[in-house]
Design an enzyme around this catalytic site. Structure first.
Site, short mmCIF file in Angstrom:
data_model
loop_
_atom_site.label_atom_id
_atom_site.label_comp_id
_atom_site.label_asym_id
_atom_site.label_seq_id
_atom_site.Cartn_x
_atom_site.Cartn_y
_atom_site.Cartn_z
N ASP A 8 0.97 -1.17 0.17
CA ASP A 8 0.12 0.05 -0.08
C ASP A 8 0.95 1.12 -0.11
OD1 ASP A 8 -2.26 1.63 0.54
OD2 ASP A 8 -1.52 1.94 2.45
N LEU A 9 0.34 2.45 -0.48
CA LEU A 9 1.36 3.53 -0.45
C LEU A 9 0.91 4.47 0.53
CD1 LEU A 9 3.33 5.40 -2.18
CD2 LEU A 9 1.52 6.09 -3.65
N ARG A 43 -8.26 12.93 5.84
CA ARG A 43 -7.84 11.62 5.62
C ARG A 43 -9.02 10.58 5.90
NH1 ARG A 43 -5.47 7.77 2.49
NH2 ARG A 43 -4.71 6.01 3.80
N SER A 120 -2.43 0.56 -5.04
CA SER A 120 -2.77 1.72 -4.45
C SER A 120 -4.01 2.41 -4.90
CB SER A 120 -1.79 2.79 -4.49
OG SER A 120 -1.99 3.98 -3.96
N ASN A 121 -4.71 3.11 -4.08
CA ASN A 121 -5.96 3.77 -4.48
C ASN A 121 -5.52 5.16 -5.38
OD1 ASN A 121 -7.70 2.20 -3.10
ND2 ASN A 121 -7.76 3.48 -1.27
C1 LAC Z 1 -3.68 3.41 -0.68
C2 LAC Z 1 -4.42 3.86 0.37
C3 LAC Z 1 -5.47 2.95 0.84
O1 LAC Z 1 -2.77 3.89 -1.06
O2 LAC Z 1 -3.84 4.34 1.53
O3 LAC Z 1 -4.13 2.71 -1.47
#
Ligand code: LAC
Length: 226
Positions: A8-9, A43, A120-121
């Site tokens: 995850d980022l 956030r 990541s999102n």
């Molecule tokens: C992401 C968010 C979930 O980087 O933190 O996907």
């Protein structure tokens, strides 16, 4: 074949709380401001909007979500900023600080021979901007954006898509995230997991506990033999 580590980022490799300094600058002169609390509210709203859009089977990219969440967080505190100032603040999500353990941890993990990817999102353009950072350059074979499937984590689709792209069974991926919702979502989709506990110590009690809990990437590397 070793498992693939899917990172995850936001909140895991880069610090979403680092927007607080820009918030404090933008709102300097306004009545007393708790910038870290406002950054956290922003956030939380950003994530809530990703969840809600995905439940409604709708999609807007992460920039849109981030901008709308900032709008809400400011309004909820009766703070007013013009559109240009808001846009500049939202652009801060392209420039978050990397956590201090990340460069060393990634170097050690790369040394274990495992494939490392990002899941990541963030939008593909955002991810491309992060990919250029020296501490990330050459570390990840892919920067996978949920935008390809137009559904945000923790829906199953992004996790399944990552396994599909990598041509690996889903259980051959381990999701590394500081976000409990992400860890639980990945586990429920069939991935192995590791939770980076960046100081909260609290994990949501609505799913299986993480397969591994560590305080940062250096510790993760040590546990995985790096
Ligand atoms: C992401 C968010 C979930 O980087 O933190 O996907």
């Amino acid at each position: 074949m070793d498992e693939v580590l899917a990172f995850d980022l936001f909140g895991t490799l880069v610090d979403t709380a680092s927007v607080a300094a820009a918030l404090a600058r933008a709102l300097a002169g306004a009545s007393a401001l708790d910038a870290p609390r406002l950054a956290a509210a922003w956030r939380a709203k950003q994530l809530e909007y990703t969840f809600r859009l995905t439940l409604m089977e709708q999609y807007q990219d992460f920039d849109w979500v981030t901008a709308r969440a900032l709008e809400f967080a400011l309004a909820a505190e009766s703070r007013t900023l013009g559109p240009d100032e808001r846009a500049e603040l939202a652009a801060g999500y392209w420039h978050l600080s990397t956590f201090p353990d990340v460069a060393d941890g990634l170097a050690r993990l790369a040394g274990t021979g495992r494939e490392l990817v990002v899941l990541s999102n963030g939008s593909p353009a955002m991810l491309a901007a992060y990919a250029d950072r020296p501490e990330f350059a050459g570390r990840f074979t892919r920067w996978i954006s949920v935008e390809d499937v137009r559904a945000y984590k923790p829906a199953r689709r992004p996790y399944e898509y990552a396994a599909h792209l990598l041509g690996r069974p889903i259980g051959a991926l381990r999701l590394i995230s500081s976000n409990p919702f992400d860890v639980i979502g990945a586990k429920s989709a069939g991935l192995a997991t590791a939770w980076i506990d960046r100081g909260t110590g609290v994990f949501d009690p609505i799913g299986a506990p993480p397969d591994m809990t560590v305080a940062g990437l250096t510790e993760l590397a040590a546990v995985l033999g790096g």
